[in-house]
Design a protein around this motif. Structure first.
Motif, mmCIF file in Angstrom:
data_model
loop_
_atom_site.group_PDB
_atom_site.id
_atom_site.type_symbol
_atom_site.label_atom_id
_atom_site.label_comp_id
_atom_site.label_asym_id
_atom_site.label_seq_id
_atom_site.Cartn_x
_atom_site.Cartn_y
_atom_site.Cartn_z
ATOM 1 N N GLN A 208 6.623 20.862 -44.252
ATOM 2 C CA GLN A 208 6.281 20.336 -45.570
ATOM 3 C C GLN A 208 5.816 21.476 -46.475
ATOM 4 O O GLN A 208 5.403 22.529 -46.006
ATOM 5 C CB GLN A 208 5.184 19.273 -45.446
ATOM 6 N N GLU A 232 12.598 15.619 -38.969
ATOM 7 C CA GLU A 232 11.293 15.174 -38.495
ATOM 8 C C GLU A 232 10.925 15.843 -37.184
ATOM 9 O O GLU A 232 11.772 16.272 -36.401
ATOM 10 C CB GLU A 232 11.320 13.666 -38.308
ATOM 11 N N GLU A 238 8.704 16.905 -46.154
ATOM 12 C CA GLU A 238 8.137 16.462 -47.419
ATOM 13 C C GLU A 238 7.923 17.662 -48.333
ATOM 14 O O GLU A 238 7.487 18.723 -47.901
ATOM 15 C CB GLU A 238 6.808 15.742 -47.163
ATOM 16 N N ASN A 239 8.238 17.472 -49.604
ATOM 17 C CA ASN A 239 8.044 18.527 -50.608
ATOM 18 C C ASN A 239 8.774 19.802 -50.205
ATOM 19 O O ASN A 239 8.176 20.857 -49.977
ATOM 20 C CB ASN A 239 6.555 18.816 -50.827
ATOM 21 N N ARG A 265 10.778 12.969 -47.822
ATOM 22 C CA ARG A 265 10.229 12.610 -49.125
ATOM 23 C C ARG A 265 10.209 13.854 -50.015
ATOM 24 O O ARG A 265 9.803 14.925 -49.581
ATOM 25 C CB ARG A 265 8.814 12.035 -49.014
ATOM 26 N N ASN A 266 10.638 13.662 -51.259
ATOM 27 C CA ASN A 266 10.594 14.735 -52.256
ATOM 28 C C ASN A 266 11.300 15.994 -51.766
ATOM 29 O O ASN A 266 10.714 17.073 -51.664
ATOM 30 C CB ASN A 266 9.139 15.056 -52.629
ATOM 31 N N GLY A 286 15.888 8.349 -46.184
ATOM 32 C CA GLY A 286 14.644 8.178 -46.927
ATOM 33 C C GLY A 286 14.788 8.649 -48.355
ATOM 34 O O GLY A 286 15.757 8.379 -49.029
ATOM 35 N N GLY A 287 13.780 9.378 -48.815
ATOM 36 C CA GLY A 287 13.786 9.884 -50.172
ATOM 37 C C GLY A 287 12.429 9.703 -50.838
ATOM 38 O O GLY A 287 11.476 9.216 -50.231
ATOM 39 N N PRO A 288 12.337 10.162 -52.089
ATOM 40 C CA PRO A 288 13.463 10.541 -52.932
ATOM 41 C C PRO A 288 14.049 11.916 -52.610
ATOM 42 O O PRO A 288 13.334 12.845 -52.246
ATOM 43 C CB PRO A 288 12.869 10.525 -54.345
ATOM 44 N N GLU A 312 16.846 6.849 -51.180
ATOM 45 C CA GLU A 312 16.573 6.978 -52.612
ATOM 46 C C GLU A 312 17.092 8.341 -53.035
ATOM 47 O O GLU A 312 16.526 9.380 -52.689
ATOM 48 C CB GLU A 312 15.080 6.850 -52.907
#
Length: 538
Positions: A208, A232, A238-239, A265-266, A286-288, A312
């Motif tokens: 992340q 994962e 993430e980010n 995510r992101n 997932g997403g965005p 997303e």
């Protein structure tokens, strides 16, 4: 989310915190020769061990040297590896499956008995990683491995001006790392015989707050090995920003963001050229996800979202030439999730062996400014259920759909969505092969159809099954709009068949002096009662 400026500031602070008593540690002063012949493993480890307290040191590999190792070099907190002009060589006999050439692991992370120590701030600058014999199964390694496991995380990784060439193994490998910055990175010719079950040119597992910028990853001949993995581990990605790169001739996904348990995510992917990929060019869960300024050539799927999982995805400026799969669409989310969101803008797809879009189950779909040139099957096939909120399609040009012959629709929409808005669609055929119908419309409770222009199709321009709203004969007029069951149509004569409602309006496409602008339906029926209106001066 960490910005580039923040990560550079972190790096500057990290370097300034180096223990001045240790200074710069030259591996040659500890016995390393860097001649590509002597095994320098023990000597390099002695130099790195000077920082075993983790207080901070720069480990210097003098330029011009080829430093041969036959086992992993264990690193500590606050370590900077400085190797401009130097090569770290995995020598014959090096076998570190589950470890790396530079690593914070003791043992094999695939086994239950390994340990890891360092937890923060490791950087590598300017070093080149190679295998002594690319084809030797005895030489298997990742060049750089950082491991951490929940609830702990590793904080602070900086990889800059690093090249990985013909390494029998993958690229950099990070688990549960935060504040990661990779720039000016090249990984070419990586491969394995299958002893390493998965891998890629960059491997981020549970990473992340990370940036990958200015990179080249190419020429991996191992099936299923990817260009970039952002997936994962104990947590999801993430980010993460992936920008300014080339991924070419990789025998797996171009960018794999597959994370079924902890969806990403992101994640932003910008200005990347992806070429010669036999699997998914970009694979998401997932997403965005923000995907922009992407060029692809010779790929299977361009964007693939895992079946059954929410996606997303916001796509802007995706250019795809030669999508080669005969069963997979350019953008594909079959058997999706009815909470998914897709925004697709400013895209161009050319020479498509199956479909351009194949999306099933979503909450929201917006398509704007899309050009599709030469597609073998349907150009667009979408379906959802009553949970869908909106389908909006605007400014779409489709040329030569259905070129394999016998294809039913150019665009097929099958949904119970609250509102479907189609505006500014052009469908053209340059040869004799055409789809049977231009647009298939099924089950829309509310529809606005405006400025749709298409050449004659094999059977009819439209296929519909909501007779209470409209039928194939009436929708075959040039439609201006259908909103709240009131239709505005254009044609050469007032409707003479089909079910029409009071208030429906027809405008002529062949006006003449002294004639009428059009007709309005004054009584519902089949075809109802039509009265002309709007005198045109003689």
């Amino acid at each position: 989310m960490s910005t580039v400026k923040e990560l550079i500031a972190w790096q500057r602070a990290n370097v300034e915190s180096i223990d001045p008593a240790k200074g710069i540690i030259n591996v040659r002063e500890y016995g390393a020769k860097g001649d590509g012949i002597q095994d320098d493993t023990a000597y390099i480890q002695q130099a790195v061990d000077r920082n075993s307290d983790g207080e901070g040191a720069v480990i210097w590999f003098p330029a011009g040297g080829t430093y041969k190792i036959t086992g992993p070099i264990h690193m500590y907190d606050n370590t900077v590896i400085w190797g401009y002009g130097a090569t770290l060589l995995a020598g014959t006999g090096f076998n570190a499956i589950g470890n790396g050439m530079l690593s914070n692991i003791s043992g094999n992370y695939l086994s239950p008995t390994f340990t890891y120590t360092a937890s923060k701030n490791i950087s590598v600058y300017g070093l080149t990683f190679k295998s002594e014999n690319k084809l030797s199964q005895a030489v298997q390694s990742y060049p750089f491995v950082i491991y951490s496991a929940a609830p702990a995380v590793f904080t602070g990784v900086h990889i800059q001006d690093v090249s990985i060439i013909d390494l029998y193994g993958g690229g950099i490998l990070l688990f549960e790392a935060r504040n990661v910055f990779v720039s000016n990175y090249t990984c070419t010719g990586y491969r394995t015989d299958g002893a390493l079950a998965w891998g890629g040119g960059i491997n981020f597992w549970g990473v992340q707050d990370a940036i990958i910028d200015n990179f080249i990853i190419k020429d991996s001949d191992t099936p299923g090995w990817h260009g970039v993995i952002v997936s994962e581990w104990d947590s999801g990605p993430e980010n993460v920003i992936i920008s300014n790169g080339l991924i070419q001739n990789v025998d797996g996904d171009g960018i794999s963001c597959e994370s079924p348990h902890f969806p990403g995510r992101n994640v932003s992917i910008d200005n990347v050229f992806i070429k010669d990929i036999p699997a998914h060019a970009i694979h998401v869960t997932g997403g965005p996800f923000y995907i922009s300024n992407i060029t692809m050539e010779n790929v299977d799927y361009a964007i693939y979202a895992d079946n059954g999982f929410r996606a997303e995805v916001y796509i802007d400026k995706l250019m795809v030439t030669n999508s080669n799969s005969t069963t997979n669409a350019v953008i594909h989310h079959n058997s999706g999730n009815d909470t998914s969101i897709w925004h697709i803008r400013n895209c161009r797809f050319q020479t498509i062996s199956y479909r351009a879009l194949d999306l099933f189950l979503f909450k929201e779909l917006i398509i704007e400014s899309l050009q599709i040139l030469t597609v073998q099957d349907r150009a667009i096939s979408i379906a959802s259920n009553a949970n869908a909120r909106i389908i909006a399609m605007r400014d779409i040009e489709i040329v030569d759909p259905g070129q394999k012959g016998g294809v039913d629709y150019t665009i097929n929409i099958n949904d119970d969505t609250a509102a479907t808005h189609i505006e500014g669609v052009i469908i053209r055929f340059t040869g004799a092969t055409k789809t049977n119908f231009g647009i298939g419309l099924w089950l829309q409770p509310k529809l606005l159809l405006k400025q749709v222009y298409m050449d004659a199709c094999g059977t009819a321009r439209y296929a519909v099954n909501r007779a209470s709203l409209y039928s194939a004969s009436q929708i075959d007029y040039q439609i201006e709009s259908i909103e709240n069951n009131v239709k505005i149509v254009r044609g050469s004569s007032a409707p003479a068949s089909g079910n029409w409602d009071r208030g429906d309006t027809y405008y002529t496409t062949t006006p003449s002096a002294g004639g009428k602008i059009g007709s309005v339906c004054t009584a519902s029926g089949a075809p109802g009662t039509w009265k002309p209106f709007g005198a045109i001066d003689a």
